[in-house]
Design a protein around this motif. Sequence first.
Motif, PDB file in Angstrom:
ATOM      1  N   VAL A 196       5.140  -2.870   2.042  1.00  0.00           N
ATOM      2  CA  VAL A 196       5.404  -1.437   2.191  1.00  0.00           C
ATOM      3  C   VAL A 196       4.121  -0.678   1.933  1.00  0.00           C
ATOM      4  CG1 VAL A 196       6.685   0.549   1.316  1.00  0.00           C
ATOM      5  CG2 VAL A 196       7.823  -1.680   1.518  1.00  0.00           C
ATOM      6  N   VAL A 197       3.828   0.291   2.777  1.00  0.00           N
ATOM      7  CA  VAL A 197       2.657   1.173   2.620  1.00  0.00           C
ATOM      8  C   VAL A 197       3.151   2.600   2.458  1.00  0.00           C
ATOM      9  CG1 VAL A 197       0.658   2.189   3.815  1.00  0.00           C
ATOM     10  CG2 VAL A 197       1.056  -0.281   3.918  1.00  0.00           C
ATOM     11  N   THR A 198       2.539   3.352   1.542  1.00  0.00           N
ATOM     12  CA  THR A 198       2.778   4.798   1.493  1.00  0.00           C
ATOM     13  C   THR A 198       1.467   5.507   1.777  1.00  0.00           C
ATOM     14  OG1 THR A 198       3.636   6.654   0.196  1.00  0.00           O
ATOM     15  CG2 THR A 198       2.450   4.945  -1.030  1.00  0.00           C
ATOM     16  N   TYR A 199       1.559   6.565   2.594  1.00  0.00           N
ATOM     17  CA  TYR A 199       0.335   7.154   3.166  1.00  0.00           C
ATOM     18  C   TYR A 199       0.582   8.643   3.435  1.00  0.00           C
ATOM     19  CZ  TYR A 199      -3.572   7.215   6.619  1.00  0.00           C
ATOM     20  OH  TYR A 199      -4.716   7.474   7.320  1.00  0.00           O
ATOM     21  N   ASN A 200      -0.103   9.493   2.714  1.00  0.00           N
ATOM     22  CA  ASN A 200      -0.084  10.940   2.948  1.00  0.00           C
ATOM     23  C   ASN A 200      -1.264  11.273   3.858  1.00  0.00           C
ATOM     24  OD1 ASN A 200      -0.728  13.730   2.720  1.00  0.00           O
ATOM     25  ND2 ASN A 200       0.401  13.879   0.807  1.00  0.00           N
ATOM     26  N   LEU A 201      -0.966  11.748   5.056  1.00  0.00           N
ATOM     27  CA  LEU A 201      -2.018  11.919   6.070  1.00  0.00           C
ATOM     28  C   LEU A 201      -2.640  13.310   6.108  1.00  0.00           C
ATOM     29  CD1 LEU A 201      -3.690  10.635   8.271  1.00  0.00           C
ATOM     30  CD2 LEU A 201      -1.806  11.013   9.873  1.00  0.00           C
ATOM     31  N   ALA A 202      -2.425  14.149   5.127  1.00  0.00           N
ATOM     32  CA  ALA A 202      -3.117  15.440   5.047  1.00  0.00           C
ATOM     33  C   ALA A 202      -2.909  16.290   6.293  1.00  0.00           C
ATOM     34  CB  ALA A 202      -4.610  15.260   4.770  1.00  0.00           C
ATOM     35  N   PHE A 203      -1.711  16.870   6.420  1.00  0.00           N
ATOM     36  CA  PHE A 203      -1.366  17.747   7.537  1.00  0.00           C
ATOM     37  C   PHE A 203      -1.404  17.051   8.894  1.00  0.00           C
ATOM     38  CE2 PHE A 203      -2.836  20.582   4.172  1.00  0.00           C
ATOM     39  CZ  PHE A 203      -1.783  21.480   4.100  1.00  0.00           C
ATOM     40  N   ALA A 204      -1.343  15.705   8.871  1.00  0.00           N
ATOM     41  CA  ALA A 204      -1.256  14.920  10.113  1.00  0.00           C
ATOM     42  C   ALA A 204      -2.376  15.257  11.093  1.00  0.00           C
ATOM     43  CB  ALA A 204       0.102  15.130  10.782  1.00  0.00           C
ATOM     44  N   GLU A 205      -3.565  15.528  10.570  1.00  0.00           N
ATOM     45  CA  GLU A 205      -4.646  15.995  11.442  1.00  0.00           C
ATOM     46  C   GLU A 205      -5.477  14.867  12.044  1.00  0.00           C
ATOM     47  OE1 GLU A 205      -6.788  18.746   9.015  1.00  0.00           O
ATOM     48  OE2 GLU A 205      -5.404  20.404   9.421  1.00  0.00           O
ATOM     49  N   GLN A 206      -5.762  13.824  11.282  1.00  0.00           N
ATOM     50  CA  GLN A 206      -6.674  12.777  11.738  1.00  0.00           C
ATOM     51  C   GLN A 206      -5.874  11.539  12.156  1.00  0.00           C
ATOM     52  OE1 GLN A 206      -9.892  13.549  12.034  1.00  0.00           O
ATOM     53  NE2 GLN A 206      -9.463  15.571  11.126  1.00  0.00           N
ATOM     54  N   ARG A 217      13.444  -1.564  -6.591  1.00  0.00           N
ATOM     55  CA  ARG A 217      14.603  -2.116  -7.289  1.00  0.00           C
ATOM     56  C   ARG A 217      15.174  -3.237  -6.435  1.00  0.00           C
ATOM     57  NH1 ARG A 217      19.075   2.110  -9.260  1.00  0.00           N
ATOM     58  NH2 ARG A 217      19.297   2.461  -7.016  1.00  0.00           N
ATOM     59  N   GLY A 218      15.389  -4.401  -7.058  1.00  0.00           N
ATOM     60  CA  GLY A 218      15.929  -5.532  -6.325  1.00  0.00           C
ATOM     61  C   GLY A 218      14.885  -6.367  -5.608  1.00  0.00           C
ATOM     62  N   LEU A 219      13.611  -6.102  -5.860  1.00  0.00           N
ATOM     63  CA  LEU A 219      12.519  -6.841  -5.236  1.00  0.00           C
ATOM     64  C   LEU A 219      11.432  -7.112  -6.273  1.00  0.00           C
ATOM     65  CD1 LEU A 219      12.121  -4.814  -1.920  1.00  0.00           C
ATOM     66  CD2 LEU A 219      12.958  -7.163  -2.084  1.00  0.00           C
ATOM     67  N   THR A 220      10.657  -8.171  -6.042  1.00  0.00           N
ATOM     68  CA  THR A 220       9.566  -8.532  -6.943  1.00  0.00           C
ATOM     69  C   THR A 220       8.222  -8.336  -6.247  1.00  0.00           C
ATOM     70  OG1 THR A 220      10.945 -10.189  -8.054  1.00  0.00           O
ATOM     71  CG2 THR A 220       8.552 -10.359  -8.344  1.00  0.00           C
ATOM     72  N   PRO A 221       7.359  -7.452  -6.758  1.00  0.00           N
ATOM     73  CA  PRO A 221       6.031  -7.296  -6.148  1.00  0.00           C
ATOM     74  C   PRO A 221       5.140  -8.498  -6.461  1.00  0.00           C
ATOM     75  CG  PRO A 221       6.230  -5.914  -8.110  1.00  0.00           C
ATOM     76  CD  PRO A 221       7.584  -6.521  -7.882  1.00  0.00           C
ATOM     77  N   VAL A 222       4.399  -8.940  -5.450  1.00  0.00           N
ATOM     78  CA  VAL A 222       3.502 -10.082  -5.641  1.00  0.00           C
ATOM     79  C   VAL A 222       2.039  -9.712  -5.424  1.00  0.00           C
ATOM     80  CG1 VAL A 222       5.273 -11.780  -5.095  1.00  0.00           C
ATOM     81  CG2 VAL A 222       3.882 -10.830  -3.241  1.00  0.00           C
ATOM     82  N   ALA A 223       1.790  -8.568  -4.815  1.00  0.00           N
ATOM     83  CA  ALA A 223       0.410  -8.090  -4.624  1.00  0.00           C
ATOM     84  C   ALA A 223       0.468  -6.601  -4.345  1.00  0.00           C
ATOM     85  CB  ALA A 223      -0.282  -8.830  -3.486  1.00  0.00           C
ATOM     86  N   ARG A 224      -0.622  -5.901  -4.679  1.00  0.00           N
ATOM     87  CA  ARG A 224      -0.650  -4.448  -4.488  1.00  0.00           C
ATOM     88  C   ARG A 224      -2.094  -3.980  -4.466  1.00  0.00           C
ATOM     89  NH1 ARG A 224       2.501  -4.106  -9.948  1.00  0.00           N
ATOM     90  NH2 ARG A 224       2.427  -6.332  -9.623  1.00  0.00           N
ATOM     91  N   VAL A 277      -1.558   3.365  -0.227  1.00  0.00           N
ATOM     92  CA  VAL A 277      -1.179   2.371  -1.232  1.00  0.00           C
ATOM     93  C   VAL A 277      -0.280   1.344  -0.557  1.00  0.00           C
ATOM     94  CG1 VAL A 277       0.014   1.980  -3.432  1.00  0.00           C
ATOM     95  CG2 VAL A 277      -1.299   4.092  -3.074  1.00  0.00           C
ATOM     96  N   TRP A 278      -0.517   0.064  -0.826  1.00  0.00           N
ATOM     97  CA  TRP A 278       0.317  -0.990  -0.258  1.00  0.00           C
ATOM     98  C   TRP A 278       0.831  -1.907  -1.358  1.00  0.00           C
ATOM     99  CZ3 TRP A 278      -1.176  -6.025  -1.096  1.00  0.00           C
ATOM    100  CH2 TRP A 278      -2.503  -6.225  -1.480  1.00  0.00           C
ATOM    101  N   VAL A 279       2.036  -2.393  -1.169  1.00  0.00           N
ATOM    102  CA  VAL A 279       2.639  -3.373  -2.076  1.00  0.00           C
ATOM    103  C   VAL A 279       3.341  -4.428  -1.243  1.00  0.00           C
ATOM    104  CG1 VAL A 279       4.264  -3.793  -3.958  1.00  0.00           C
ATOM    105  CG2 VAL A 279       3.007  -1.620  -3.882  1.00  0.00           C
ATOM    106  N   ARG A 280       3.042  -5.693  -1.546  1.00  0.00           N
ATOM    107  CA  ARG A 280       3.742  -6.785  -0.883  1.00  0.00           C
ATOM    108  C   ARG A 280       4.793  -7.356  -1.841  1.00  0.00           C
ATOM    109  NH1 ARG A 280      -0.203  -9.932   0.106  1.00  0.00           N
ATOM    110  NH2 ARG A 280       0.178 -11.772  -1.180  1.00  0.00           N
ATOM    111  N   PHE A 281       6.015  -7.499  -1.342  1.00  0.00           N
ATOM    112  CA  PHE A 281       7.136  -7.980  -2.135  1.00  0.00           C
ATOM    113  C   PHE A 281       7.589  -9.341  -1.644  1.00  0.00           C
ATOM    114  CE2 PHE A 281       7.436  -3.351  -2.152  1.00  0.00           C
ATOM    115  CZ  PHE A 281       7.617  -3.064  -3.492  1.00  0.00           C
ATOM    116  N   ALA A 282       7.984 -10.207  -2.562  1.00  0.00           N
ATOM    117  CA  ALA A 282       8.654 -11.440  -2.168  1.00  0.00           C
ATOM    118  C   ALA A 282      10.010 -11.069  -1.591  1.00  0.00           C
ATOM    119  CB  ALA A 282       8.812 -12.355  -3.374  1.00  0.00           C
ATOM    120  N   TRP A 283      10.339 -11.636  -0.434  1.00  0.00           N
ATOM    121  CA  TRP A 283      11.621 -11.299   0.192  1.00  0.00           C
ATOM    122  C   TRP A 283      12.666 -12.332  -0.197  1.00  0.00           C
ATOM    123  CZ3 TRP A 283      13.816  -7.205   1.717  1.00  0.00           C
ATOM    124  CH2 TRP A 283      14.959  -7.241   2.507  1.00  0.00           C
TER     125      TRP A 283
END
Length: 285
Positions: free
Chosen positions: A62-72, A256-263, A277-283
Amino acid sequence: MSQSLRCEKARPAVWLGALLMLGFLTGCPIMAGYSDAEGPRYSGDFRPVQPVAVEGPSSVTVVTYNLAFAEQVTEAVASLSSPPLSEADVIAMQEMDAPAVERIARELGMSYVYYPASVAKDGDDFGNAVLSRWPITADQKINLPHDDPYHQQHRIGVAATVDIRGTPFQVVSVHGATPIVGLGARLDQAETVIQAVDGAARSQVIAGDFNTSDPGSLTQTVKLFSQWGFQWASEGVGDTVDSVIGGLPLDSVFARGLTPVARGVDKRPSGSDHQPVWVRFAWPQ
């Protein structure tokens, strides 16, 4: 957070007072809001047709990304097209407008759902999106309380449930208010999101820009999520915004309900004042 960085700049003991003062001095405009729980709503599916795999994935990123007014948008597509961001199964985005979300989804070959929260000072919509490499089977707009008292900017969460080989996985893209509303109000916003999706899926991620720039706000936000059974999955990644007052830890991922393995935080130029920011979870198998 881009609105707050452009209109409000401050830190530790003088943060809140400076934020208030700069809000007045820069004359940030009142922003029209979309308070209808049903929309406006935009969606699309640009996933390529692929053979059906028998087995599910071993991990989900999962990645979260605020793109600053979606300009670039070109820069954003470039960032999201190379590792580690290119490994994203789901992307939570903030400060987006509909054309930018559709273009990113089209170029990355993803499905998406987008709801605007308000109209920004440049006249474009300003809201949250969830993009996915898996089919989106349900979605929800979550109106947050406590609009900005000076600019009347409305904030929302956008929840999307994706189907990963028959298993529902819910991701919520959140953009909390700036410190100008106060810590109590922002915690109330976070809890509103949690309550809105409580029990909706066994595996859940709530990610986004929580605007935790003022002293103690990140600690209190993490504590709140912990009380509801969420782990701070992005713990330890560090600051996510480089501003004129230094680094700020604004963006977080809770699970919740997942285990992060890298971030991590992708420090490369991304077309935004925020760093993805990215986080990889064991599925679960």
